[in-house]
Design a protein around this motif. Structure first.
Motif, PDB file in Angstrom:
ATOM      1  N   VAL A 269      59.566  42.715  81.766  1.00  0.00           N
ATOM      2  CA  VAL A 269      60.607  43.575  81.202  1.00  0.00           C
ATOM      3  C   VAL A 269      60.073  44.990  80.983  1.00  0.00           C
ATOM      4  O   VAL A 269      60.671  45.970  81.428  1.00  0.00           O
ATOM      5  CB  VAL A 269      61.106  42.978  79.877  1.00  0.00           C
ATOM      6  N   THR A 270      58.929  45.085  80.314  1.00  0.00           N
ATOM      7  CA  THR A 270      58.406  46.402  79.957  1.00  0.00           C
ATOM      8  C   THR A 270      58.080  47.234  81.188  1.00  0.00           C
ATOM      9  O   THR A 270      58.406  48.419  81.248  1.00  0.00           O
ATOM     10  CB  THR A 270      57.138  46.240  79.100  1.00  0.00           C
ATOM     11  N   GLU A 271      57.442  46.598  82.156  1.00  0.00           N
ATOM     12  CA  GLU A 271      57.073  47.349  83.362  1.00  0.00           C
ATOM     13  C   GLU A 271      58.297  47.799  84.118  1.00  0.00           C
ATOM     14  O   GLU A 271      58.313  48.880  84.720  1.00  0.00           O
ATOM     15  CB  GLU A 271      56.172  46.490  84.250  1.00  0.00           C
ATOM     16  N   GLY A 272      59.361  46.987  84.077  1.00  0.00           N
ATOM     17  CA  GLY A 272      60.593  47.376  84.751  1.00  0.00           C
ATOM     18  C   GLY A 272      61.190  48.630  84.137  1.00  0.00           C
ATOM     19  O   GLY A 272      61.595  49.554  84.839  1.00  0.00           O
ATOM     20  N   ILE A 273      61.246  48.659  82.798  1.00  0.00           N
ATOM     21  CA  ILE A 273      61.868  49.795  82.120  1.00  0.00           C
ATOM     22  C   ILE A 273      61.079  51.074  82.360  1.00  0.00           C
ATOM     23  O   ILE A 273      61.638  52.127  82.663  1.00  0.00           O
ATOM     24  CB  ILE A 273      61.983  49.522  80.606  1.00  0.00           C
ATOM     25  N   PHE A 274      59.755  50.976  82.226  1.00  0.00           N
ATOM     26  CA  PHE A 274      58.937  52.189  82.301  1.00  0.00           C
ATOM     27  C   PHE A 274      58.358  52.430  83.692  1.00  0.00           C
ATOM     28  O   PHE A 274      57.544  53.337  83.876  1.00  0.00           O
ATOM     29  CB  PHE A 274      57.818  52.140  81.255  1.00  0.00           C
ATOM     30  N   ASN A 275      58.769  51.584  84.643  1.00  0.00           N
ATOM     31  CA  ASN A 275      58.323  51.770  86.013  1.00  0.00           C
ATOM     32  C   ASN A 275      56.792  51.780  86.133  1.00  0.00           C
ATOM     33  O   ASN A 275      56.206  52.657  86.753  1.00  0.00           O
ATOM     34  CB  ASN A 275      58.914  53.076  86.579  1.00  0.00           C
ATOM     35  N   VAL A 276      56.159  50.795  85.506  1.00  0.00           N
ATOM     36  CA  VAL A 276      54.714  50.644  85.634  1.00  0.00           C
ATOM     37  C   VAL A 276      54.475  49.741  86.835  1.00  0.00           C
ATOM     38  O   VAL A 276      55.098  48.681  86.958  1.00  0.00           O
ATOM     39  CB  VAL A 276      54.124  49.998  84.366  1.00  0.00           C
ATOM     40  N   GLN A 277      53.619  50.163  87.752  1.00  0.00           N
ATOM     41  CA  GLN A 277      53.432  49.380  88.978  1.00  0.00           C
ATOM     42  C   GLN A 277      52.426  48.264  88.778  1.00  0.00           C
ATOM     43  O   GLN A 277      51.326  48.300  89.297  1.00  0.00           O
ATOM     44  CB  GLN A 277      52.995  50.311  90.114  1.00  0.00           C
ATOM     45  N   GLY A 278      52.812  47.261  88.018  1.00  0.00           N
ATOM     46  CA  GLY A 278      51.890  46.171  87.727  1.00  0.00           C
ATOM     47  C   GLY A 278      52.439  44.830  88.164  1.00  0.00           C
ATOM     48  O   GLY A 278      53.372  44.742  88.963  1.00  0.00           O
ATOM     49  N   VAL A 279      51.855  43.768  87.596  1.00  0.00           N
ATOM     50  CA  VAL A 279      52.213  42.403  87.968  1.00  0.00           C
ATOM     51  C   VAL A 279      53.684  42.103  87.718  1.00  0.00           C
ATOM     52  O   VAL A 279      54.362  41.489  88.544  1.00  0.00           O
ATOM     53  CB  VAL A 279      51.353  41.423  87.155  1.00  0.00           C
ATOM     54  N   GLY A 280      54.196  42.558  86.567  1.00  0.00           N
ATOM     55  CA  GLY A 280      55.576  42.265  86.208  1.00  0.00           C
ATOM     56  C   GLY A 280      56.536  42.773  87.261  1.00  0.00           C
ATOM     57  O   GLY A 280      57.413  42.048  87.724  1.00  0.00           O
ATOM     58  N   ASN A 281      56.339  44.003  87.665  1.00  0.00           N
ATOM     59  CA  ASN A 281      57.201  44.606  88.677  1.00  0.00           C
ATOM     60  C   ASN A 281      57.095  43.866  90.003  1.00  0.00           C
ATOM     61  O   ASN A 281      58.095  43.528  90.632  1.00  0.00           O
ATOM     62  CB  ASN A 281      56.802  46.072  88.871  1.00  0.00           C
ATOM     63  N   THR A 282      55.847  43.611  90.411  1.00  0.00           N
ATOM     64  CA  THR A 282      55.623  42.922  91.681  1.00  0.00           C
ATOM     65  C   THR A 282      56.255  41.532  91.653  1.00  0.00           C
ATOM     66  O   THR A 282      56.944  41.119  92.583  1.00  0.00           O
ATOM     67  CB  THR A 282      54.105  42.786  91.941  1.00  0.00           C
ATOM     68  N   LEU A 283      56.035  40.824  90.539  1.00  0.00           N
ATOM     69  CA  LEU A 283      56.544  39.463  90.414  1.00  0.00           C
ATOM     70  C   LEU A 283      58.069  39.462  90.427  1.00  0.00           C
ATOM     71  O   LEU A 283      58.701  38.644  91.094  1.00  0.00           O
ATOM     72  CB  LEU A 283      56.020  38.851  89.111  1.00  0.00           C
ATOM     73  N   TYR A 284      58.660  40.406  89.717  1.00  0.00           N
ATOM     74  CA  TYR A 284      60.114  40.472  89.630  1.00  0.00           C
ATOM     75  C   TYR A 284      60.726  40.704  91.010  1.00  0.00           C
ATOM     76  O   TYR A 284      61.677  40.044  91.410  1.00  0.00           O
ATOM     77  CB  TYR A 284      60.513  41.591  88.662  1.00  0.00           C
ATOM     78  N   ARG A 285      60.144  41.639  91.751  1.00  0.00           N
ATOM     79  CA  ARG A 285      60.632  41.893  93.105  1.00  0.00           C
ATOM     80  C   ARG A 285      60.457  40.654  93.978  1.00  0.00           C
ATOM     81  O   ARG A 285      61.336  40.296  94.760  1.00  0.00           O
ATOM     82  CB  ARG A 285      59.877  43.069  93.723  1.00  0.00           C
ATOM     83  N   ALA A 286      59.295  39.986  93.828  1.00  0.00           N
ATOM     84  CA  ALA A 286      59.021  38.811  94.648  1.00  0.00           C
ATOM     85  C   ALA A 286      60.015  37.690  94.338  1.00  0.00           C
ATOM     86  O   ALA A 286      60.488  37.000  95.237  1.00  0.00           O
ATOM     87  CB  ALA A 286      57.593  38.333  94.409  1.00  0.00           C
ATOM     88  N   ILE A 287      60.370  37.524  93.049  1.00  0.00           N
ATOM     89  CA  ILE A 287      61.338  36.483  92.688  1.00  0.00           C
ATOM     90  C   ILE A 287      62.683  36.810  93.315  1.00  0.00           C
ATOM     91  O   ILE A 287      63.353  35.955  93.879  1.00  0.00           O
ATOM     92  CB  ILE A 287      61.458  36.362  91.158  1.00  0.00           C
ATOM     93  N   GLN A 288      63.073  38.073  93.245  1.00  0.00           N
ATOM     94  CA  GLN A 288      64.388  38.450  93.751  1.00  0.00           C
ATOM     95  C   GLN A 288      64.500  38.325  95.262  1.00  0.00           C
ATOM     96  O   GLN A 288      65.571  38.054  95.785  1.00  0.00           O
ATOM     97  CB  GLN A 288      64.706  39.875  93.331  1.00  0.00           C
ATOM     98  N   THR A 289      63.385  38.530  95.974  1.00  0.00           N
ATOM     99  CA  THR A 289      63.454  38.443  97.425  1.00  0.00           C
ATOM    100  C   THR A 289      62.946  37.094  97.926  1.00  0.00           C
ATOM    101  O   THR A 289      62.698  36.941  99.122  1.00  0.00           O
ATOM    102  CB  THR A 289      62.622  39.567  98.072  1.00  0.00           C
ATOM    103  N   SER A 290      62.835  36.108  97.020  1.00  0.00           N
ATOM    104  CA  SER A 290      62.349  34.761  97.376  1.00  0.00           C
ATOM    105  C   SER A 290      61.021  34.805  98.122  1.00  0.00           C
ATOM    106  O   SER A 290      60.806  34.070  99.072  1.00  0.00           O
ATOM    107  CB  SER A 290      63.368  34.001  98.233  1.00  0.00           C
TER     108      SER A 290
END
Lengths: 329, 308
Positions: free
Chosen positions: B250-271
């Protein structure tokens, strides 16, 4: 404490009422306690009656209770609070209209969102999803986690080893993460899908608490007595151990309820919970984040309602904990 | 102690296998075909689909796939993402950022949380105690993503004290606000937990004995009280590091931090199955190791607990 063993099915949350979610459990216990209060003075009070006496004297309990009653009414009959249709969108007049703070309970009280929908109407209608998910997940995890914990704690040995390892496995996956991966597979997500997703990864804490409580109670004299009298496992578990072990479980479940409401909103906000035709605070906050710069109220108002709901459940949980667990006072 | 560590390490093995298997099954056996998804809206050529399935091993039985994954892990091979990049690369790119963010949040919650907890526990019932209690209650009630937007709106947009999103994910200064948001909930819990145990232990017999012995206040509070009060706090903190890594989504998404959270979230969304499984595996490992460290810390904090 021998008087605790007097099983009073009305006052103590028995097997049938285990899952009755917490906001209902407390008043339910209360009704029985009020009746009992008229009884003879030397009659020992049950755990439930004791808790109710504690709760009655706490202003926090009444504040939280009043807020919750209001929110639950809002969830059941939203039309009481607003005549507006939350889905009605009118781009013509109301593009990101400013809130009219003096128009109490009117359509434009909190202004309009990007689609020209009334923020107030959507906020009122959004309560339902949050409360349904919160209450149902709590119910599901209390029943499921509670049963697993009871079995593990009561039978011990290999059953305990197996169930505890399974609990450990699920504990390794954070609630939000597990629910995200699971829910991603469903293309049509309703409140029930979200409930399922959160329940699958939410039961572990309750299982552990129940297991611990059952192990403590298992060694009591009254259990030995029941065994000596020839009571079966089911009877011992549900009639003797459960009423005495349920206290900490209710406490943990009440506090967890607030967390599930927050988790539902987070999932919807991430786009992997409820989906746009459904009205939910998380969905609205997610849609409003794009216009945060121009119209912060569209984001802040559902956020405020969400936070107040979570707060009300936390206050209730705190009050119930203080009432049921005198050690923590 | 040595035997205890060995036993705990052995116990970690089934949990590790179980958790990764669970994630593996969820990612690969749930409906939705990741290979077809690669083609987007276009019709997929069956021969190409079959070739890709074979290339990623998706045509094998589920348990064989899992076994291959597990044996690959021991060689440091996390598999390949569907876009062709080794998952280990993605992990190596994203984890340093998130570990930095999580440790920052962790440091904030430990230092401020324990300090506030000690202060309020010692001054129970006073004004500062009530104030901190109300503040922590508010922080606990406000979901993390709402807190993130509040910070972004007021600090970033309205008062312009920070940039609304993080420009350089490795810059500690820019990570400050995201770290505070990420750690805020746990900070509130740490404060409340420390406060409760401090207030409880203040009445303990050993505290009275320490006072009767004439020990200076610094030693009574700093050693006798702190050491005993920190046991439940350490338990909480042990599971918390793993939670912080998860909360980073959540936090990385809001603040656009290029970390695990962002990568994982994108990976979940694109299967992106391999990426999801790889990242979650590392998260599980971090969780398991930190809970082991907690169990070992018990022995240090509480001499009564000595593992035979």
């Amino acid at each position: 404490m021998p008087e605790k063993t007097t099983v009073n099915p009305g006052a103590v949350a028995g097997p049938g009422t285990t899952g009755d979610t917490v906001d209902l459990a407390a008043p339910g216990v209360g009704a029985a306690a009020v009746e009992a209060a008229g009884g003879p003075a030397n009659k020992p009070r049950s755990l439930g009656q004791d808790a109710w006496r504690e709760l009655r004297g706490r202003p926090m309990f009444w504040i939280a209770g009043a807020l919750l009653v209001l929110l639950i009414v809002m969830a059941i009959v939203p039309s009481l609070f607003t005549g507006a249709d939350p889905d009605h969108a009118d781009l013509r007049n109301h593009y990101l209209g400013e809130p009219q703070w003096s128009h109490l309970f009117q359509v434009d009280w909190f202004g309009y969102n990007k689609q020209g929908q009334s923020v107030w109407a959507r906020t009122v209608y959004g309560a339902r999803a949050s409360i349904i998910v919160g209450v149902c997940v709590t119910f599901a995890v209390t029943v499921f986690g509670g049963l697993l914990g009871m079995l593990a704690g009561y039978f011990g040995g290999w059953a305990d080893a197996l169930l505890s390892r399974i609990t450990d496995v699920f504990f390794g996956i954070p609630l939000l993460l597990g629910a995200l991966v699971l829910l991603q597979a469903f293309t049509n997500r309703t409140v029930w899908t979200v409930t399922l997703g959160l329940s699958v990864f939410g039961w572990m804490q309750l299982a552990r608490v129940m297991r611990g409580a059952v192990i403590t109670q298992k060694q009591s004299d009254f259990v030995t007595a029941a065994k000596a009298l020839g009571a079966g496992h089911t009877r011992i578990l549900f009639k003797h151990i459960l009423p005495n072990a349920i206290g900490p479980v209710i406490v943990v479940a009440t506090i967890a309820l607030a967390g599930y409401i927050s988790a539902e909103a987070t999932l919807s906000y991430l786009g992997i919970g409820l989906q746009p035709p459904a009205i939910s605070w998380g969905v609205d906050i997610s849609a409003a984040k794009d216009v945060l710069r121009d119209a912060p109220h569209v984001l802040l108002i559902p956020s405020a309602f969400l936070s107040i709901t979570v707060l009300a459940f936390i206050l209730l949980g705190d009050a119930v904990r203080d009432a049921l667990d005198p050690k923590l006072r | 102690m040595g035997r205890y560590v060995a036993r705990r390490l052995l116990q970690m093995i089934p949990v590790f296998i179980g958790t990764t298997l669970l994630i593996f099954l969820m990612v690969y056996s749930l409906p939705g075909d990741p290979i077809k998804a690669l083609f987007g809206d276009k019709a997929a050529d069956p021969a190409t689909v079959a070739r890709l399935r074979h290339q990623f091993g998706l045509d094998q039985p589920m348990l064989t796939q899992y076994w291959n994954y597990l044996t690959g892990l021991f060689k440091g091979d996390f598999g390949q993402s569907f876009t062709g990049r080794p998952v280990a690369d993605l992990i190596g790119e994203a984890f340093p950022v998130t570990i930095r963010l999580a440790l920052y949040a962790f440091a904030i919650e430990v230092v401020i949380g324990v300090a506030l907890g000690m202060l309020t526990g010692l001054k129970r019932g006073k004004f500062v105690d009530q104030l901190v209690l109300v503040l922590t209650l508010i922080v606990i009630s406000v979901p993390v993503f709402v807190l993130g937007f509040l910070a972004q709106f007021f600090l970033g947009l309205k008062w312009q004290l920070i940039t609304p999103t993080v420009q350089d994910s490795m810059n500690l200064g820019q990570l400050t606000v995201p770290a505070i948001v990420l750690g805020a909930l746990s900070l509130a819990y740490v404060t409340r937990l420390t406060r409760t145990t401090v207030a409880e232990n203040l009445r303990a017999d050993y505290m009275r004995t320490a006072l009767a012995k004439g020990l200076p206040k610094s030693r009574r509070l700093g050693v006798h009280l702190m050491r005993n009060s920190l046991i439940p706090v350490v338990t909480f903190l042990g599971t918390d590091l793993g939670m912080l890594m998860g909360g980073a989504i959540v936090t990385e998404g809001i603040f656009n931090v290029q970390g695990v959270g962002n990568t994982l979230y994108r990976a979940i969304q694109t299967s992106e199955g391999p990426t999801v499984v790889g990242i979650v595996t590392v998260l599980v490992l971090i969780y398991l190791v930190s809970s082991l460290v907690v169990d070992l810390l018990y022995a240090v904090l509480d001499p009564r607990i000595r593992y035979a």
